[in-house]
Design a protein around this motif. Structure first.
Motif: not given
Length: 295
Positions: A45, A54, A56, A59, A65
């Motif tokens: 990111y 994004i 998740w 992440t 991210p």
């Protein structure tokens, strides 16, 4: 005749810092609404990414991210909407002709679009009428469009008629597109505002004004200057008058401010340039303004 596109590319390389050019090229893809749903891969990111991209789960696994990248599934369409009336044969703020700056602006964004696999077309016109040139994505096609702009703008051209050109676009272009409008300093009156509001509902729009030369003499004696709109000379004693100079500056600033505020109220990002050297940076700023305004 030397290649106009080659001149554009050379100027882009000479005038732009590498980082700015990278940002302009990278930011171009985000200028359009919508995207493909074909997932490509993940990347880290960076500030400015849409939080909706994004991933998740990835992440959480990776600890920082990550955003999804997508493969473009369809071409976008860029329409260069250029005022080619006599006004654009005048001298710009930086001493070059407005025509040369218009060619640089159209060529720079057109080249970036074509490099991304998008198609580029041209709509150009004046009081004598408006003409559309077909879309394409090759350098040869872009060169043809730039030559049309260069050929059509001269002191022998009819007067500018931006409303007529934009009315043609509103009636003639049905496919949702990105419009780059390149024009002279123009007042944003009610008729033009209504037309832009209609176009804004159909398309995405960015606006580039090629600024007028300073008509008032700031030092020494005034040289000979002609108004291309009326094809008449401007008397030196008027251009050297201090009181008129103050009024000219006030009216000039008012026009710029009112036009910018009016375009912003319509949801249209705008920039103003006075020379070819300013074009690449102005396009980057314009794209960034447009991208942020959509959020």
């Amino acid at each position: 005749m030397p290649s106009l596109l080659l001149r554009v590319r050379t100027t882009m390389s000479l005038r732009a810092h590498r980082r700015s050019l990278d940002l302009l090229e990278g930011g171009y893809a985000s200028i359009h609404h919508g995207r493909s749903h074909d997932f490509d891969d993940l990347r880290a990111y960076v500030a400015g990414d849409d939080v909706k991209d994004i991933d998740w789960k990835a992440t959480a696994r990776h600890g920082e991210p990550l955003v999804k990248r997508y493969i473009a599934s369809r071409r976008q369409h860029l329409v260069l909407v250029v005022d080619t009336g006599r006004n654009m044969a005048a001298t710009a703020a930086g001493g070059e002709t407005k025509r040369d700056i218009a060619v640089m602006a159209a060529g720079a964004l057109g080249y970036i679009a074509a490099s991304h696999g998008d198609t580029v077309s041209l709509v150009a016109g004046d009081e004598s009428g408006t003409r559309a040139f077909p879309s394409g994505g090759t350098e040869a096609h872009l060169e043809m469009l730039l030559r049309q702009i260069d050929r059509r703008v001269s002191l022998d051209s009819a007067r500018s008629d931006l409303v007529g050109v934009l009315d043609w676009v509103a009636r003639g272009i049905r496919r949702r597109s990105m419009l780059l409008i390149v024009t002279d300093d123009v007042p944003l009156d009610d008729r033009l505002s209504r037309l832009l509001r209609r176009l804004r509902a159909q398309h995405e729009i960015v606006w580039l004004t090629v600024g007028d030369a300073d008509l008032m003499t700031r030092g020494g004696r005034a040289s000979e200057v002609f108004d291309v709109h009326e094809m008449a000379g401007l008397p030196a004693y008027l251009r050297e008058n201090r009181e008129l100079r103050v009024e000219f500056d006030r009216a000039d600033e008012t026009l710029h401010d009112e036009t910018e505020r009016g375009l912003r109220a319509l949801g249209i990002s705008s920039e103003r340039v006075g020379s070819r050297a300013e074009v690449v940076a102005a396009l980057f700023t314009l794209i960034e303004k447009h991208r942020r305004a959509r959020r």
